[in-house]
Design an enzyme around this catalytic site. Sequence first.
Site, short mmCIF file in Angstrom:
data_model
loop_
_atom_site.label_atom_id
_atom_site.label_comp_id
_atom_site.label_asym_id
_atom_site.label_seq_id
_atom_site.Cartn_x
_atom_site.Cartn_y
_atom_site.Cartn_z
N LYS A 64 35.85 36.37 40.87
CA LYS A 64 36.61 37.37 41.56
C LYS A 64 37.95 36.58 42.46
O LYS A 64 38.85 37.21 42.71
CB LYS A 64 35.49 38.10 42.83
CG LYS A 64 34.66 39.02 41.94
CD LYS A 64 33.62 39.76 42.88
CE LYS A 64 32.82 40.51 41.92
NZ LYS A 64 31.77 41.16 42.60
N ASP B 74 34.68 48.27 46.09
CA ASP B 74 33.41 48.24 45.02
C ASP B 74 33.04 49.97 44.65
O ASP B 74 32.65 50.07 43.61
CB ASP B 74 32.09 47.86 45.58
CG ASP B 74 31.89 46.54 45.19
OD1 ASP B 74 32.17 46.19 43.95
OD2 ASP B 74 31.29 45.68 45.96
N GLN C 116 29.02 41.05 48.17
CA GLN C 116 28.36 40.84 47.06
C GLN C 116 27.02 41.21 46.92
O GLN C 116 26.17 40.63 47.94
CB GLN C 116 28.53 39.43 46.69
CG GLN C 116 28.10 38.98 44.91
CD GLN C 116 28.89 39.61 44.03
OE1 GLN C 116 29.97 39.98 44.15
NE2 GLN C 116 28.01 39.68 42.89
N1 GUN Z 1 26.55 42.36 41.92
C1 GUN Z 1 26.21 42.84 40.93
N2 GUN Z 1 27.43 43.50 40.54
C2 GUN Z 1 28.21 43.84 41.70
C3 GUN Z 1 29.37 44.51 41.81
O1 GUN Z 1 29.91 45.20 40.88
N3 GUN Z 1 29.59 44.52 43.23
C4 GUN Z 1 29.00 43.80 44.39
N4 GUN Z 1 29.53 44.05 45.25
N5 GUN Z 1 28.15 43.17 43.83
C5 GUN Z 1 27.50 43.11 42.50
#
Ligand code: GUN
Length: 278
Positions: free
Chosen positions: A52, A119, A96
């Site tokens: 990211k 998100d 996350q």
């Molecule tokens: N963990 C697995 N997929 C995601 C996601 O799309 N966003 C976040 N914040 N954590 C995750």
Amino acid sequence: MAVLIDGKAISAQIQEELKEKVSVLRNKGVEITLAVIQVGSDPASCVYVRNKKRACENIGIRSLTYELPVETTEKQLLKLIEELNGRTDVNGILVQLPLPEQIDEAMVIQKIDPQKDVDGFHLRNVGALCSGQNGFVPCTPAGIMQLLKRSGIEVAGKECVVVGRSNIVGKPMALLLLQENGTVTVAHSKTEDLKAVTRRADILIVAVGKPKMITREYVKEGAAVIDVGIHRNEQNKLCGDVDFADVEPVCKAITPVPGGVGPMTIAMLMNNCVESVL
Ligand code: GUN
């Protein structure tokens, strides 16, 4: 032979488009900043967070990373989120997941300012999606809609079957397909005669979390198959929820793993970051 839906190429194309938008915004004096919070050092989370951050660098978004120790309390995390909510120079906040067990995930998500919730997990954004209003859309299902659109796969009027009902993928996926006038069925681990249900699908989206579970008996000839799963097999090779070698010959189009849905999640996160300033 099925058409291979190249998520890596489509993600790169979207990121190029976003780079251009970010550059136009910068010329107008608008900078975009994403705050990424990771608690603990779950190996998969470390990889996702690194990717990211890289994507941010690639398209010109500033990223702030908060790597908190695994013993961080809920109170400490909530305090950080509150601080970031209040910062006018922070446009997006991403926590996350998963979080360590002493922290209530739902509570943390609700604390994020919905206008910074890139998100799309906050109940305000979930509600907006349910009722067809503007809001942040969760990145993985939004990415799948782009894969379908940019591969010329028509959704309107088609039988769409989503296998899996998670808050992050299955449920928002079903809503997005419905919004595009698909005829949508959500199947899950308690579905009776799953094969009979999945064989109805013109578009089959699989997010079950079980390596190679979907074999050709689950797939109608000529279907488009989208595989959200990602696993490491016995040989340490990546594979999805779909048995690619078995299914590929019977379908019209299919996403590979890796290089299918995965790269799209990041592209759509970057898209949500850009939307956070529009
Ligand atoms: N963990 C697995 N997929 C995601 C996601 O799309 N966003 C976040 N914040 N954590 C995750």
